[in-house]
Design an enzyme around this catalytic site. Structure first.
Site, PDB file in Angstrom:
ATOM      1  CE1 TYR A   3     -13.213 -22.811 100.436  1.00  0.00           C
ATOM      2  CE2 TYR A   3     -14.366 -21.096  99.226  1.00  0.00           C
ATOM      3  CZ  TYR A   3     -13.726 -21.535 100.372  1.00  0.00           C
ATOM      4  OH  TYR A   3     -13.618 -20.702 101.455  1.00  0.00           O
ATOM      5  CB  SER A   4     -19.708 -23.535  96.197  1.00  0.00           C
ATOM      6  OG  SER A   4     -20.807 -22.699  95.886  1.00  0.00           O
ATOM      7  CG  ASN A   5     -17.613 -17.938  98.477  1.00  0.00           C
ATOM      8  OD1 ASN A   5     -16.960 -18.249  99.459  1.00  0.00           O
ATOM      9  ND2 ASN A   5     -17.055 -17.371  97.418  1.00  0.00           N
TER      10      ASN A   5
ATOM     11  N   GLY B 291      -8.104 -17.203 104.151  1.00  0.00           N
ATOM     12  CA  GLY B 291      -9.084 -16.342 103.515  1.00  0.00           C
ATOM     13  C   GLY B 291      -8.459 -15.400 102.508  1.00  0.00           C
TER      14      GLY B 291
ATOM     15  CB  SER C 119     -12.900 -18.146 103.125  1.00  0.00           C
ATOM     16  OG  SER C 119     -13.770 -17.841 102.065  1.00  0.00           O
TER      17      SER C 119
END
Length: 387
Positions: free
Chosen positions: A198-200, A342, A105
């Site tokens: 948190y969200s991709n 990440g 990330s």
């Protein structure tokens, strides 16, 4: 990852699915490896052990990570690189100094920088709604792109569900649209702007907005606007279908649970992470990137100020705050450092830079099942930045 401070790629709801997926991908071809084959720490570039080296050695000897790598840039501009452990459990090969790793990330910061550059160019409105650029795409239960702004995507305040919590057992190439389809089968976590999670999914949409506005792939925009501009010679966004790591690198491993065997997952198609987490780099290149970002070499002052405007993100650790693709964390010696971090199967990275010019990044070659392991890695970053 399993219950870590940066849970980018494995929420608690998808533990079984991703774990089964990783196992399915590697069980046929890869022999089971255990922690018992670890070798003594490799030699490092500095002339004598110091607190950073000691921290890496502890991660290997006490915490059982196969390898740990670090790069530290001091105020005087000198860079020191470190390694510990072994780069390949099957052969006992040394850890490549400043070897390439999957940076997970940290990719989000690269994506956010491109979006903010386009904001500065007047091509994207930070407070424009997603439907301005991707009309009709973002729809679902409690989900409406006519009410979600670009800023909310970058800051994880959109309320959009995280598709990576729902990925199943199928290890394959994913197109961004498929990832969104998975996400939008689930209801929103909260109304836009009414919370933080948190969200991709947010960064898949950010990547698609970049592509819509520029007419070019997000990988090309990152390459031209950041990688080539800064001379990050060991950083790249893998091409579609590329499961390899180009340059010397330590192998990355996956562990189902504490005490379980380690499996080599170095070569995998991580298209499921895309603009949220697919990139490859080195600790030293990450130091150069974050240092240049804070020094104003990538963004105009107005956009950098927006990027550094944060909201509480205690989920990422005590005192952590999230800006626009950028995380601030407190230092034990006072002040904060800025970075991201990440996690992706095989690798975890932590680090960032200070406004004064120090920078440090650390990578380990397994997704730690014990969250305390990465807390100790973060303390090594703190040590490097405070000394």
């Amino acid at each position: 990852m399993s219950e870590q401070t940066w849970q980018e790629f494995r929420g608690s709801k998808r533990r079984g699915g991703r774990r089964r997926a990783v196992q399915a991908a590697v069980a046929v071809a890869v022999g089971v490896m255990t922690m018992g084959v670890l070798a003594p720490p490799a030699a490092f570039a500095a002339s004598r052990p110091d607190t950073v080296q000691q921290g890496l050695d502890t991660l290997v000897r006490a915490d059982g990570v196969p390898a740990a790598l670090a790069s530290v840039k001091g105020l005087e501009g000198r860079t020191r690189t470190y390694t510990a452990g072994v780069g390949d459990l099957a052969t006992g090969a040394k850890v490549p100094v400043d070897g390439q790793v999957r940076i997970g990330s940290n990719t989000k910061t690269f994506t956010a920088v491109v979006v903010l550059q386009l904001v500065g160019e007047g091509k994207i409105g930070l407070d424009a709604f997603v439907d301005t650029y991707l009309p009709g795409l973002v729809r679902g239960e409690g989900i409406d792109g006519r009410h979600i702004t670009v800023r909310q995507l970058l800051q994880h305040t959109s309320g959009l569900p995280n598709y990576s919590e729902y990925l199943g057992d199928d290890i394959r190439h994913y197109e961004p649209g498929e990832l969104l389809d998975i996400a939008f089968q689930h209801k929103a976590d909260f109304d836009p702007g009414k919370g933080w999670k948190y969200s991709n999914t947010n960064y898949v949409l950010a990547g698609l907005i970049v592509q819509k506005v520029t007419g070019r792939p997000i990988a090309e925009e990152i390459d031209q606007r950041i990688i080539k501009h800064l001379g990050l010679r060991h950083t790249y966004f893998p091409a579609p279908g590329d499961a390899t790591i180009r340059e010397p690198h330590p192998k990355g491993y996956y562990q189902e649970s504490a005490g379980a065997p380690l499996r080599d997952v170095t070569e995998m198609d991580h298209s499921w992470a895309w603009a949220a987490g697919q990139m490859i780099s080195t600790d030293s290149d990450l130091n150069r990137f974050f240092g240049a970002l804070l020094a104003g070499r990538l963004l105009q002052p107005a956009q950098l100020a927006q990027m550094r405007t944060t909201v509480p993100a205690e989920y990422l650790g005590s005192g952590a705050r999230y800006g626009l693709g950028l995380v601030s964390r407190p230092l034990s010696c006072g002040g904060v450092y800025w970075g991201h971090g990440g996690s992706i199967p095989g690798y975890e990275t932590r680090g960032g830079a200070t406004d004064k010019g120090r920078a440090a990044n650390i990578a380990v070659t397994v997704q730690a099942t014990d969250k305390e392991v990465m807390k100790r890695a973060e303390r090594v970053v703190d040590t490097a930045l405070c000394r």
